[in-house]
Write a protein that holds these residues in place. Structure first.
Motif: not given
Length: 82
Positions: A9-13, A36-39, A60-67, A71-77
């Motif tokens: 989970v990523l919280f953007v505030h 035990g959840v990555t947040a 824009t900064a928030a969108w880049q961080a979200t991408l 990418d870190r958590y959804l990129r196929p292994m």
């Protein structure tokens, strides 16, 4: 709440959100981490409430961080051994 969440989970505030302080996102992230959840909490400097609609530079900064997060958590292994 946290027992039903398994995905990262990523919280953007916005740092200057006057309706809901960033500490609320930090509190929720800590609760998830304790379960035990990555947040992670991304506090966007100088961003107010609804900054994604009204502050293009902060959005824009928030969108880049979200991408990067996605990418870190959804990129196929890659396949094992390949």
């Amino acid at each position: 709440m946290s027992e039903a969440i398994r995905a990262p989970v990523l919280f953007v505030h916005g740092a200057k959100d006057t309706l809901l302080p960033a500490e609320e996102s930090e509190r929720m992230a800590e609760r998830l981490k304790a379960a035990g959840v990555t947040a992670e909490v991304l506090v966007v400097p100088d961003a107010k409430r609804f900054f994604n609609f009204r502050q293009p530079q902060q959005a824009t900064a928030a969108w880049q961080a979200t991408l990067a997060w996605l990418d870190r958590y959804l990129r196929p292994m890659p396949p094992a051994g390949g």
